[in-house]
Design an enzyme around this catalytic site. Structure first.
Site, mmCIF file in Angstrom:
data_model
loop_
_atom_site.group_PDB
_atom_site.id
_atom_site.type_symbol
_atom_site.label_atom_id
_atom_site.label_comp_id
_atom_site.label_asym_id
_atom_site.label_seq_id
_atom_site.Cartn_x
_atom_site.Cartn_y
_atom_site.Cartn_z
ATOM 1 C CD GLU A 1 65.557 118.644 53.604
ATOM 2 O OE1 GLU A 1 65.663 117.442 53.911
ATOM 3 O OE2 GLU A 1 64.664 119.400 54.033
ATOM 4 C CE LYS B 1 62.236 107.476 67.471
ATOM 5 N NZ LYS B 1 63.544 108.231 67.527
ATOM 6 C CB CYS C 1 61.003 121.321 56.901
ATOM 7 S SG CYS C 1 59.757 122.166 57.852
ATOM 8 N N GLY D 1 60.571 108.732 55.715
ATOM 9 C CA GLY D 1 59.125 108.800 55.516
ATOM 10 C C GLY D 1 58.631 107.764 54.523
ATOM 11 N N GLY E 1 59.993 114.148 59.247
ATOM 12 C CA GLY E 1 61.416 113.831 59.149
ATOM 13 C C GLY E 1 61.820 113.820 57.689
ATOM 14 C CB SER E 2 64.791 112.473 56.006
ATOM 15 O OG SER E 2 64.705 111.129 56.434
HETATM 16 P P1 NAP Z 1 64.911 111.505 60.090
HETATM 17 O O1 NAP Z 1 66.303 111.023 60.161
HETATM 18 O O2 NAP Z 1 64.061 110.999 58.989
HETATM 19 O O3 NAP Z 1 64.266 111.163 61.511
HETATM 20 C C1 NAP Z 1 62.975 111.577 61.858
HETATM 21 C C2 NAP Z 1 62.440 110.674 62.954
HETATM 22 O O4 NAP Z 1 62.284 109.364 62.418
HETATM 23 C C3 NAP Z 1 63.388 110.530 64.148
HETATM 24 O O5 NAP Z 1 62.635 110.390 65.333
HETATM 25 C C4 NAP Z 1 64.108 109.235 63.829
HETATM 26 O O6 NAP Z 1 64.639 108.585 64.957
HETATM 27 C C5 NAP Z 1 62.973 108.440 63.246
HETATM 28 N N1 NAP Z 1 63.414 107.288 62.443
HETATM 29 C C6 NAP Z 1 64.567 107.114 61.773
HETATM 30 N N2 NAP Z 1 64.572 105.899 61.166
HETATM 31 C C7 NAP Z 1 63.398 105.308 61.477
HETATM 32 C C8 NAP Z 1 62.794 104.062 61.163
HETATM 33 N N3 NAP Z 1 63.402 103.160 60.382
HETATM 34 N N4 NAP Z 1 61.565 103.802 61.662
HETATM 35 C C9 NAP Z 1 60.917 104.708 62.412
HETATM 36 N N5 NAP Z 1 61.445 105.895 62.777
HETATM 37 C C10 NAP Z 1 62.660 106.202 62.288
HETATM 38 O O7 NAP Z 1 64.840 113.101 60.014
HETATM 39 P P2 NAP Z 1 65.644 114.141 60.900
HETATM 40 O O8 NAP Z 1 67.057 114.165 60.429
HETATM 41 O O9 NAP Z 1 65.356 113.900 62.337
HETATM 42 O O10 NAP Z 1 64.921 115.512 60.507
HETATM 43 C C11 NAP Z 1 65.297 116.309 59.438
HETATM 44 C C12 NAP Z 1 64.311 116.127 58.290
HETATM 45 O O11 NAP Z 1 62.998 116.461 58.731
HETATM 46 C C13 NAP Z 1 64.591 117.055 57.123
HETATM 47 O O12 NAP Z 1 64.469 116.335 55.936
HETATM 48 C C14 NAP Z 1 63.477 118.099 57.235
HETATM 49 O O13 NAP Z 1 63.132 118.725 56.011
HETATM 50 C C15 NAP Z 1 62.353 117.278 57.772
HETATM 51 N N6 NAP Z 1 61.334 118.116 58.405
HETATM 52 C C16 NAP Z 1 60.154 118.295 57.749
HETATM 53 C C17 NAP Z 1 59.170 119.122 58.293
HETATM 54 C C18 NAP Z 1 57.862 119.328 57.587
HETATM 55 O O14 NAP Z 1 56.917 119.765 58.229
HETATM 56 N N7 NAP Z 1 57.764 119.036 56.307
HETATM 57 C C19 NAP Z 1 59.406 119.748 59.518
HETATM 58 C C20 NAP Z 1 60.632 119.541 60.154
HETATM 59 C C21 NAP Z 1 61.597 118.708 59.589
HETATM 60 P P3 NAP Z 1 66.215 108.699 65.287
HETATM 61 O O15 NAP Z 1 66.456 110.148 65.593
HETATM 62 O O16 NAP Z 1 66.363 107.823 66.462
HETATM 63 O O17 NAP Z 1 66.945 108.221 64.086
#
Ligand code: NAP
Length: 490
Positions: free
Chosen positions: A382, A180, A289, A238, A233-234
């Protein structure tokens, strides 16, 4: 190379076929560098699509797990070769839908190729151990077993390399997957599916459903066929998924946010430190990230370092890509306001770019705050944009206290020429990835990737350590006493 852009409606990839969502709904994908440009239309998936995708993955699982691991690796090599040929096409799509520069996109695709190569090789090293038994004529060994169907939920900021590193690691172990991707970057995800299809992956081994995480995410995590979830993700999302997975007794791997610090001591090469901090803070528009979002400078070097980082930031401002969408742009601009209101001194940038070159996109200047203190939100939270906070420290131990004083623990780096201080930093810093005299960003396929504290849990990705999340250990006891067996052994 310029790729002809065909405006297309893409399906979900389920059971080896492109299929429309049962919702009948599609959503346009927008170019963040030009909000008037639609890049294609993507499925807004429904619960029924989730059901179909996980059932298809479940059906494919038993044959896939029985395929010898080296042969699974050969299929990953084919995907690598196909992507190698399409490197420029995929990189261009990545630039258009996520906003990073073409060079950065090429770098990301190259990383995905390295990752496929590494995990393909792991198929030939899918080892267990032999373990000595307490009993005579007994042989004990362990073997890795796949988990079953795994759900992979990925963010927009590395929409090629993160899905690839999760898929390659889970597939080589014999799992089948449902991906997804982020709603903001579905195009690169479907291009990856094309590569798996062309590589003759058996139908159902790899599936992809696009659409909103808040609509279908819960159903995916809860589906009984899904045996584990790997999420990047965030931290906010998470944590929600962790609670849900816990309720359903499922293992979950979480890679989340960061607030990565560079420590600059007064004996450092300040030019080198400022270049690395600028690259870490503003490269990929700060949307990594592992991006540098804090620089903690020893007092006597503070003024000189601040001058240098401002010069570098100004030089980079015009070449930065856009924020990924309007929400992200608003979030970054809000944090800039918060920083000003909290008493940070804005020494560079701080505005949206609105000249004719940038007007249609979500661009913001590279921004530096000095006089930042550890209690300010811009020092703790962040931002995920090109905003850097400069803090002052009395000495290394003070700098370490500041660097460790946040909820995150993803990556960090130090600039100094003092070996003793380098090793003290390595001992004391609370992060998963440490850099010495280089930027906080980057990672290689064969090296474990991930963070401590609220940056990550559930085991590392990449490197051979990635196999641990995607497998169970089976212990096998073989008694070969045969005719000399004593039945009343005990
Ligand atoms: P996000 O908003 O948390 O979304 C991540 C994924 O989760 C997306 O596919 C999103 O789908 C999905 N999602 C959102 N709400 C959900 C729910 N209730 N149930 C299941 N899935 C859900 O994060 P983002 O804005 O895409 O990414 C940025 C974040 O990722 C930053 O905080 C960054 O630090 C982190 N990140 C961490 C790493 C690491 O390795 N530590 C690497 C890269 C990024 P939708 O897009 O459809 O909302």
């Amino acid at each position: 190379m310029s790729v002809k852009l065909e405006l297309k409606t893409w399906g979900n990839f389920i059971g080896g076929k492109w299929v429309p969502s049962t919702s009948g709904k599609i959503k346009p994908n927008i170019n963040p560098a030009n909000a008037e440009e639609i890049l294609g239309y993507f499925q807004e998936s429904s619960f029924e699509d989730v059901k179909n995708a996980v059932e298809s993955a479940e059906k494919a699982f038993y044959d896939w797990k029985r395929l010898p691991a080296p042969n699974r690796g050969k299929l990953l090599v084919k995907v690598m070769q196909i992507l190698e040929k399409r490197k420029e096409e995929v990189s261009e799509a990545l630039t258009r839908e996520e906003g990073k520069s073409f060079q950065e996109s090429l770098g990301e695709v190259n990383k995905a190729l390295n990752t496929l190569e590494f995990f393909a090789g792991e198929g030939r090293r899918f080892y267990g151990e032999t373990i000595p038994s307490e009993l005579p004529k007994n042989f004990i060994y362990t073997r890795r077993e796949p988990l079953g169907v795994v759900a992979l939920i990925t963010p927009w900021n590395f929409p090629v390399s993160i899905p690839i590193w999760k898929m390659a690691a889970s597939l080589i172990c014999g799992n089948t997957v449902v991906l997804k991707p982020s709603s903001l970057t579905p195009w690169t995800a479907v291009l990856l599916m094309e590569a798996f299809r062309e590589a003759d992956f058996p139908a159902g081994v790899v599936n992809c459903i696009t659409g909103s995480g808040s609509v279908i995410g819960d159903a995916l995590v809860k589906a009984p066929e899904v045996k584990a979830v790997s999420f990047t993700g965030s931290t906010e999302t998470g944590r929600k998924l962790q609670a849900l997975a816990g309720q359903h007794g499922k293992p979950i791997q979480l890679e989340m946010g960061g607030k990565n610090a560079v420590i600059v001591l007064n004996d450092a090469d300040l030019d080198l430190a400022a270049s690395a901090a600028a690259l870490g803070a503003f490269g990929s528009t700060g949307q990594r990230c592992t991006a540098t979002s804090r620089v903690i400078v020893e007092e006597s070097a503070l003024e000189q370092f601040t001058q240098k980082i401002v010069e570098k930031a100004k030089l980079m401002s015009d070449s930065l890509g856009p924020c990924v969408d309007e929400n992200q742009l608003k979030k970054v601009l809000q944090y800039i306001e918060v920083g000003k209101n909290e008493g940070g001194k804005l020494v560079c940038g701080g505005h949206r770019l609105k000249d004719s070159k940038h007007l249609k996109g979500f661009y913001v200047e590279s921004t530096v705050f000095s006089h930042v203190t550890s209690d300010m939100r811009i020092a703790k939270e962040e931002v995920f944009g090109p905003v850097l906070s400069v803090l002052s420290a009395k000495n290394l131990s003070d700098a370490l206290k500041l660097a460790n004083g946040v909820e995150y623990g993803l990556s960090a780096s130090i600039f100094t020429q003092d070996a003793e201080k380098v090793f003290e930093f390595i001992d004391e810093i609370e992060v998963g990835m440490v850099h010495i005299n280089s930027a906080t960003i980057g990672g290689e396929a064969q090296v474990p990737f991930g963070g401590m504290k609220n940056s990550g849990m559930g085991g590392r990705e990449m490197g051979k350590q990635a196999l641990d999340f995607f497998t169970e250990w089976k212990a096998v006891y073989v008694d070969y006493t045969g005719s000399s067996r004593k039945t009343n052994f005990y």
